[in-house]
Every structure is written in C-alpha cells, then in structure tokens.
Design an enzyme around this catalytic site. Structure first.
Site, PDB file in Angstrom:
ATOM      1  N   PRO A   1       0.784  -1.242   0.000  1.00 48.62           N
ATOM      2  CA  PRO A   1       0.000   0.000   0.000  1.00 48.62           C
ATOM      3  C   PRO A   1       0.814   1.289   0.000  1.00 48.62           C
ATOM      4  O   PRO A   1       0.245   2.366  -0.006  1.00 48.62           O
ATOM      5  CB  PRO A   1      -0.809  -0.114   1.295  1.00 48.62           C
ATOM      6  CG  PRO A   1       0.090  -0.879   2.217  1.00 48.62           C
ATOM      7  CD  PRO A   1       0.815  -1.873   1.338  1.00 48.62           C
TER       8      PRO A   1
ATOM      9  N   ASP B   1      10.062  -6.208  -2.224  1.00 53.50           N
ATOM     10  CA  ASP B   1       9.385  -6.720  -1.032  1.00 53.50           C
ATOM     11  C   ASP B   1       8.362  -7.717  -1.557  1.00 53.50           C
ATOM     12  O   ASP B   1       7.229  -7.366  -1.859  1.00 53.50           O
ATOM     13  CB  ASP B   1       8.733  -5.578  -0.258  1.00 53.50           C
ATOM     14  CG  ASP B   1       8.161  -6.036   1.069  1.00 53.50           C
ATOM     15  OD1 ASP B   1       8.879  -6.724   1.818  1.00 53.50           O
ATOM     16  OD2 ASP B   1       6.987  -5.731   1.354  1.00 53.50           O
TER      17      ASP B   1
ATOM     18  N   CYS C   1       7.835 -10.960   4.448  1.00 50.40           N
ATOM     19  CA  CYS C   1       7.373 -11.061   5.836  1.00 50.40           C
ATOM     20  C   CYS C   1       7.154 -12.542   6.178  1.00 50.40           C
ATOM     21  O   CYS C   1       6.157 -12.931   6.771  1.00 50.40           O
ATOM     22  CB  CYS C   1       6.117 -10.227   6.084  1.00 50.40           C
ATOM     23  SG  CYS C   1       4.741 -10.546   4.971  1.00 50.40           S
TER      24      CYS C   1
END
Length: 302
Positions: free
Chosen positions: A120, A184, A238
């Site tokens: 985001p 990421d 993550c």
C-alpha cells in the site's frame, strides 16, 4: 492446530530452527504488538510529531536504528487515525519490521529506484522521505484496487518523486535499468500471522507457500535483470521460512552474476534476530515490537 497455528507450519519451523527457537516464534505470534509510527519528513519533523503526541498525552519510545520511528505505549491505531498529524499525512502507521528494507536500501537523491510490489505504499513513501523526495521512484502494483490505495497514500504523504505503474513487475521491459531495486516480494506471511483469524487453517496452506515461491523467483530474476551492474537491491519478505528466503536466493546465486552484501547498520543489535542459512542476511523474530521479516542485500557484479 496448536494455538491456532497450522501444524505443518510448526513442523517447518521446528525443522528449520529447532524446538527452542520455534517456541520463541510461536510465543511471538501470540504477542500483542505495540503501535508504531513513522514521521513523514517530507511534511514535518520528529520534534513536531513528539510535540503533538505530548499534547494528546500519548507516550512514546524512540527506536535505536531509525530516528524517524516511534513506539507508542498507550495508544491504539484508531487513536492515531483521529489525529490531525495522521490525517495530514505527517505520520504513517507502519510496523517496525517493514521500515527496515528502506533503511537498508539507503536511497539517495537522484537515484532511479524501482519498487516492484509497492502497495500500500509504506516503504515507497519511506524511500521518498529518506531521499528527501528527490529520488526517482517507479512503483509497480498489478492490482487496480491496491494501486488506487498506493496512489492515495503517495499523494497523502506528499511523495511527489513517485511514478506509479499498474503492472505486474515480472513483465517490466528489460529496456529499463535502475540504480536500486526494492523487491518486497509477495509471500505466505508466516511472520505476520493473525492468531485471531479463525480461517487461518484454510488460508495459510502449503499451496500458498508454493505459489509465492514461484512468484518470488520470477520477480527476483527480473529485479536482477533491470538492476544496473555494480548496484545493489533489497529482497525482503514477511516470512521466516527458508523456502521463501534463502532457497530463493540460492537459486539466483547459482545462476546470476550477483553476490550477497552483508547487512550492517547502527542499531542492528537492537533487533530480535533469528539464525539464517546465508551469512549477511537478516531475519527478525516476531515479538511485541516486531513482525517476522527476512531481508537480504544483493549486488549485481556484472
């Protein structure tokens, strides 16, 4: 399931880390994480943020490795969303772990930077702030709804140096070349599991992990292709699972002209680190302050 954690994940963690460390990870899953924010230095400074928080009797702690971050001791996310600081885009709600990749990337003014999976926008706008809004950031997001959210956050944060592309980063034209890349990568989220999610057993699956692994490898190969020779990039997830981290890296270390750059920065000793299978990479253990997170810095040698 034990404590709402899928049994197969517990076995994976025990196999990779051993029973004792796996227990620490499971304990971290159950920890209630404190709210953390990042001061958006494009619009304000930390002194002003601290002053405004003090007016609202919000207690905070500083972060050794990030002068723009604060840990809030007596506030919930909804409390922060009601602050003018937040509504004006002067602060951003962001986990400490997700602030690490931009810090390690170390962006500078005038650099051409690719953020491959940007929505985001927390890391995107952090990169903009770290480069004083004077780098040139191309932010990719393939999903239209997520792209609109990305655009909203970029505008709210005043990150005018960012150009947004609605595109699957795996299909970026090889004609492009960048001084720096942040990948990421989409992942299983094994470092950020929500223990209150009653559907966790159905949503967190081996199929999800395998799907993510395929995308991760494709994205990393593309990142290396568009990275300029001699330049560095960040690969992060993550997830704490080696199949999404070290195994993906080892695949490209064998086939591409790249090398691992050991991660080191002031305050790294403050992190709750897990052992990794590749020297110089970093994996954070979940606890009351951090989410589980993996980061590697890669240099393209030729």
């Amino acid at each position: 399931m034990i404590d709402n954690v899928p049994k197969f994940l517990i076995k994976l963690l025990e196999k990779q880390y051993g029973e004792n460390i796996a227990k620490e990870i499971l304990k971290g899953y159950k920890s209630k994480r404190k709210v953390t924010i990042r001061a958006n230095t494009i619009k304000t400074n930390m002194a002003n943020v601290k002053s405004e928080l003090a007016k609202g009797n919000i207690e905070y702690e500083t972060v050794l490795w990030n002068e723009d971050a604060l840990i809030l001791n007596n506030a919930k996310e909804n409390d922060i969303r009601n602050l003018k600081l937040y509504q004006n885009g002067e602060i951003y709600l962001q986990s400490l772990s997700s602030m690490l990749p931009p810090i390690i990337l170390n962006p500078k003014q005038d650099m051409d930077i690719l953020d491959m999976c940007a929505a985001p926008g927390g890391k995107t706008t952090q990169i903009a702030a770290l480069s004083e809004n004077k780098s040139h950031i191309t932010a990719c997001e393939m999903n239209h709804i997520r792209m609109e959210r990305l655009k909203y956050n970029i505008e709210k944060q005043g990150a005018s140096c960012v150009y947004v592309m609605q595109k699957d980063a795996r299909t970026i034209d090889d004609f492009f070349s960048f001084d720096s890349v942040l990948l990421d990568a989409p992942c299983s989220g094994s470092g950020t599991l929500n223990m209150d999610d009653s559907k966790l057993e159905k949503t967190f699956t081996i199929n999800l992990i395998n799907k993510c692994k395929n995308a991760q490898l494709q994205l990393l190969k593309k990142a290396i292709k568009v990275l300029k020779p001699g330049r560095e990039m960040i690969y992060s997830t993550c997830s704490m699972l080696s199949c999404e981290n070290e195994e993906i890296l080892n695949s490209v270390l064998k086939t591409e002209k790249v090398e691992i750059v050991p991660i080191n920065f002031e305050g790294i000793e403050d992190l709750p680190l897990l052992p990794t299978e590749i020297a110089g990479t970093l994996c954070v253990c979940p606890n009351e302050l951090y989410e589980g997170f993996f980061i590697a810095k890669i240099r393209k040698t030729f």
